[in-house]
Design an enzyme around this catalytic site. Sequence first.
Site, mmCIF file in Angstrom:
data_model
loop_
_atom_site.group_PDB
_atom_site.id
_atom_site.type_symbol
_atom_site.label_atom_id
_atom_site.label_comp_id
_atom_site.label_asym_id
_atom_site.label_seq_id
_atom_site.Cartn_x
_atom_site.Cartn_y
_atom_site.Cartn_z
ATOM 1 N N HIS A 22 0.815 -1.214 0.000
ATOM 2 C CA HIS A 22 0.000 0.000 0.000
ATOM 3 C C HIS A 22 0.853 1.270 0.000
ATOM 4 O O HIS A 22 0.347 2.361 -0.215
ATOM 5 C CB HIS A 22 -0.891 -0.005 1.253
ATOM 6 C CG HIS A 22 -2.319 0.348 1.002
ATOM 7 N ND1 HIS A 22 -2.864 0.506 -0.264
ATOM 8 C CD2 HIS A 22 -3.348 0.569 1.860
ATOM 9 C CE1 HIS A 22 -4.157 0.811 -0.150
ATOM 10 N NE2 HIS A 22 -4.472 0.855 1.121
ATOM 11 N N ASN A 70 -6.921 6.081 4.560
ATOM 12 C CA ASN A 70 -8.319 6.456 4.289
ATOM 13 C C ASN A 70 -8.626 7.904 4.636
ATOM 14 O O ASN A 70 -9.746 8.358 4.459
ATOM 15 C CB ASN A 70 -9.282 5.504 5.012
ATOM 16 C CG ASN A 70 -9.046 5.474 6.508
ATOM 17 O OD1 ASN A 70 -8.072 6.037 6.996
ATOM 18 N ND2 ASN A 70 -9.916 4.815 7.236
ATOM 19 N N ASP A 95 -0.649 2.740 -5.197
ATOM 20 C CA ASP A 95 -0.626 1.316 -5.531
ATOM 21 C C ASP A 95 -1.930 0.961 -6.249
ATOM 22 O O ASP A 95 -2.970 1.545 -5.974
ATOM 23 C CB ASP A 95 -0.486 0.486 -4.247
ATOM 24 C CG ASP A 95 -1.590 0.798 -3.234
ATOM 25 O OD1 ASP A 95 -1.789 1.994 -2.920
ATOM 26 O OD2 ASP A 95 -2.271 -0.127 -2.766
ATOM 27 N N ASN A 116 -9.087 3.356 -0.874
ATOM 28 C CA ASN A 116 -9.561 4.286 0.165
ATOM 29 C C ASN A 116 -8.857 5.634 0.150
ATOM 30 O O ASN A 116 -9.449 6.647 0.498
ATOM 31 C CB ASN A 116 -9.423 3.651 1.546
ATOM 32 C CG ASN A 116 -10.436 2.544 1.740
ATOM 33 O OD1 ASN A 116 -11.514 2.581 1.163
ATOM 34 N ND2 ASN A 116 -10.081 1.542 2.528
#
Length: 194
Positions: A22, A70, A95, A116
């Site tokens: 991520h 997020n 990503d 997110n």
Amino acid sequence: MAGFRLLVGLGNPGSEYENTRHNAGAQWIEALARMSQCSLRTEKKFFGQFGKVFIGGQECYLLIPTTYMNLSGKAVQAVCQFYKISPQEVLVVHDELDIAPGTVKLKKSGGHGGHNGLKDIISKLGNNRDFGRVRIGIGHPGHASQVASYVLKKAPSDEHQKIEQTIDESLRYHTDIIADNWSSVMNHLHSFKA
């Protein structure tokens, strides 16, 4: 438009997330900062690591939000408001599950595809999706229920190397990417395979 003024690399803060899938976007910005001899500093009012750099004669801002993924939009919104940057002048590096490790794609506008970080940026920019993206392939675990743990894990070393090669390769063209000279770069990068 003369190109992108705010370059944002998405990731999660803290050593436990370093080099996880991520964090590929944050790695891209860290590498660009090293290449440009720009030191990123924690900037509380921007909720992130922040730096200024000249690329191709243009002043750009580098940002790695230090909120969790997020909440990435909070940092992007803060910088955009402070420097009067429009969504079209923002480039987000992130990503991407939908493309394989070792590949990278450039994209203008579009939805968040369940990401997110992108979801929050779109909402904090007033539902404006017209920012650029550098999408770094991390591959998909095969099932939606596995995505959350997959993106927060470190990729196995062969995959991790591919992701790093992709970052290096796309950074060779960073001047064109940032100046928005995408046509020649896209032909090359979209056929690149680490």
